[in-house]
Design an enzyme around this catalytic site. Sequence first.
Site, mmCIF file in Angstrom:
data_model
loop_
_atom_site.group_PDB
_atom_site.id
_atom_site.type_symbol
_atom_site.label_atom_id
_atom_site.label_comp_id
_atom_site.label_asym_id
_atom_site.label_seq_id
_atom_site.Cartn_x
_atom_site.Cartn_y
_atom_site.Cartn_z
ATOM 1 N N TYR A 154 13.026 -23.080 52.893
ATOM 2 C CA TYR A 154 13.206 -22.770 51.466
ATOM 3 C C TYR A 154 14.485 -23.434 50.935
ATOM 4 C CZ TYR A 154 13.947 -19.811 47.307
ATOM 5 O OH TYR A 154 14.160 -19.345 46.032
ATOM 6 N N ALA A 155 15.587 -23.282 51.690
ATOM 7 C CA ALA A 155 16.861 -23.870 51.256
ATOM 8 C C ALA A 155 16.729 -25.384 51.127
ATOM 9 C CB ALA A 155 17.973 -23.499 52.239
ATOM 10 N N ALA A 156 16.025 -26.004 52.100
ATOM 11 C CA ALA A 156 15.841 -27.467 52.053
ATOM 12 C C ALA A 156 15.034 -27.861 50.822
ATOM 13 C CB ALA A 156 15.146 -27.943 53.330
ATOM 14 N N ILE A 186 17.643 -11.792 42.472
ATOM 15 C CA ILE A 186 17.071 -11.267 41.225
ATOM 16 C C ILE A 186 15.952 -10.308 41.615
ATOM 17 C CG2 ILE A 186 16.019 -11.906 39.007
ATOM 18 C CD1 ILE A 186 18.803 -13.237 39.544
HETATM 19 N N1 LIG Z 1 13.968 -13.684 42.826
HETATM 20 C C1 LIG Z 1 15.032 -14.295 43.291
HETATM 21 O O1 LIG Z 1 15.991 -13.644 43.756
HETATM 22 C C2 LIG Z 1 15.132 -15.793 43.272
HETATM 23 C C3 LIG Z 1 16.317 -16.384 43.716
HETATM 24 C C4 LIG Z 1 16.444 -17.766 43.694
HETATM 25 C C5 LIG Z 1 15.408 -18.560 43.213
HETATM 26 N N2 LIG Z 1 14.259 -17.975 42.802
HETATM 27 C C6 LIG Z 1 13.187 -18.855 42.326
HETATM 28 O O2 LIG Z 1 12.701 -18.406 41.089
HETATM 29 C C7 LIG Z 1 11.323 -18.788 40.945
HETATM 30 C C8 LIG Z 1 10.527 -17.563 40.527
HETATM 31 O O3 LIG Z 1 10.630 -16.579 41.563
HETATM 32 P P1 LIG Z 1 10.276 -15.030 41.369
HETATM 33 O O4 LIG Z 1 11.417 -14.265 41.860
HETATM 34 O O5 LIG Z 1 9.741 -14.790 40.009
HETATM 35 O O6 LIG Z 1 9.131 -14.907 42.489
HETATM 36 P P2 LIG Z 1 7.749 -14.125 42.475
HETATM 37 O O7 LIG Z 1 7.324 -14.093 43.892
HETATM 38 O O8 LIG Z 1 7.854 -12.870 41.712
HETATM 39 O O9 LIG Z 1 6.824 -15.141 41.660
HETATM 40 C C9 LIG Z 1 6.388 -16.370 42.169
HETATM 41 C C10 LIG Z 1 5.070 -16.689 41.488
HETATM 42 O O10 LIG Z 1 4.637 -17.986 41.925
HETATM 43 C C11 LIG Z 1 3.230 -17.919 42.078
HETATM 44 N N3 LIG Z 1 2.798 -18.984 42.975
HETATM 45 C C12 LIG Z 1 3.119 -19.154 44.289
HETATM 46 N N4 LIG Z 1 2.522 -20.261 44.761
HETATM 47 C C13 LIG Z 1 1.816 -20.803 43.741
HETATM 48 C C14 LIG Z 1 1.011 -21.946 43.604
HETATM 49 N N5 LIG Z 1 0.762 -22.776 44.632
HETATM 50 N N6 LIG Z 1 0.440 -22.204 42.395
HETATM 51 C C15 LIG Z 1 0.656 -21.371 41.358
HETATM 52 N N7 LIG Z 1 1.430 -20.277 41.417
HETATM 53 C C16 LIG Z 1 1.989 -19.984 42.597
HETATM 54 C C17 LIG Z 1 2.958 -16.538 42.650
HETATM 55 O O11 LIG Z 1 1.609 -16.143 42.451
HETATM 56 C C18 LIG Z 1 3.950 -15.706 41.855
HETATM 57 O O12 LIG Z 1 3.370 -15.210 40.657
HETATM 58 C C19 LIG Z 1 10.895 -19.359 42.301
HETATM 59 O O13 LIG Z 1 10.912 -20.779 42.247
HETATM 60 C C20 LIG Z 1 11.971 -18.854 43.242
HETATM 61 O O14 LIG Z 1 12.129 -19.693 44.374
HETATM 62 C C21 LIG Z 1 14.089 -16.610 42.807
#
Ligand SMILES: NC(=O)c1ccc[n+]([C@@H]2O[C@H](COP(=O)([O-])OP(=O)(O)OC[C@H]3O[C@@H](n4cnc5c(N)ncnc54)[C@H](O)[C@@H]3O)[C@@H](O)[C@H]2O)c1
Length: 247
Positions: A154-156, A186
């Site tokens: 994930y980090a990469a 978050i």
């Molecule tokens: N929540 C955190 O603490 C946090 C921290 C750093 C970065 N992020 C980043 O923020 C973004 C949103 O994360 P979140 O916390 O809302 O996560 P979440 O898990 O609530 O939502 C992720 C969404 O992506 C969808 N998804 C996954 N693979 C998919 C695909 N192949 N096609 C279409 N949809 C797909 C899932 O169905 C889900 O609705 C992500 O990129 C995550 O890496 C989140």
Amino acid sequence: MNARFDFTGKTLLLTGATGGIGRQIAALFHQSGANIILMDLDAAQLESVRAQLAVRVVAVAGDATASEAIQEALRLGSASFGEGIDFVVPAAGIYPESSILDTGEDLWRKVMSINLDGVYRLLQASIPRMNDGGAIVNFASVAGHRGSKNHGHYAASKGAILALTRSLAHEVGPKLRVNAVSPGTIRTPMVESLVAAKGAAMLSETPLARYGEAAEVASVVAFLCSDAASFMTGEALHVNGGLFMAG
Ligand SMILES: NC(=O)c1ccc[n+]([C@@H]2O[C@H](COP(=O)([O-])OP(=O)(O)OC[C@H]3O[C@@H](n4cnc5c(N)ncnc54)[C@H](O)[C@@H]3O)[C@@H](O)[C@H]2O)c1
């Protein structure tokens, strides 16, 4: 409404639209007047988000890394809202837990495919359709800056998103701006198990002494898309309550 945050007549293409953060982005941009093209894997949840927004919204249930689904979203968007997209926000992502030594090729490829390859594919397909003055906001993570134990894949992928963001900013300026957000922890379904396992330690290192709310990331995404950020490109904004401060 302050004109800088008025997105009336603008169109947003958003993946990960039913996720914790995606939902808040969809709601905020919609409230600010934008037309919204939603994409997510989860068809039932997607229909519920679409129904809640009701107007100025279309949805494509499918894999946001698949060219066919991306083309369908672009086609539906232009049929519904006219040619031209203003904002692209690839928020889809996954965050499995696995040490590098335990990570097999399949898991490594899956994480890269969704978190990185899908972003490349979405941006490559949508940039030629974007209007002058448009903005892209990519999702990096604190993990992409400082690494993340047992989430090396994930980090990469998120470190690569930072590099992609900067490279693209060179290529698509001055027509478009490209920035990233780097959330800390978050409160969304993505980090439920992390919070359960390491929550207390993380909070003790966070000056604001709490987790972030998805709406607090959505508002930064809206800022980066708005004219209030008109001289910002190639930048990554940390949204982490001070958990990680970078120079
Ligand atoms: N929540 C955190 O603490 C946090 C921290 C750093 C970065 N992020 C980043 O923020 C973004 C949103 O994360 P979140 O916390 O809302 O996560 P979440 O898990 O609530 O939502 C992720 C969404 O992506 C969808 N998804 C996954 N693979 C998919 C695909 N192949 N096609 C279409 N949809 C797909 C899932 O169905 C889900 O609705 C992500 O990129 C995550 O890496 C989140």
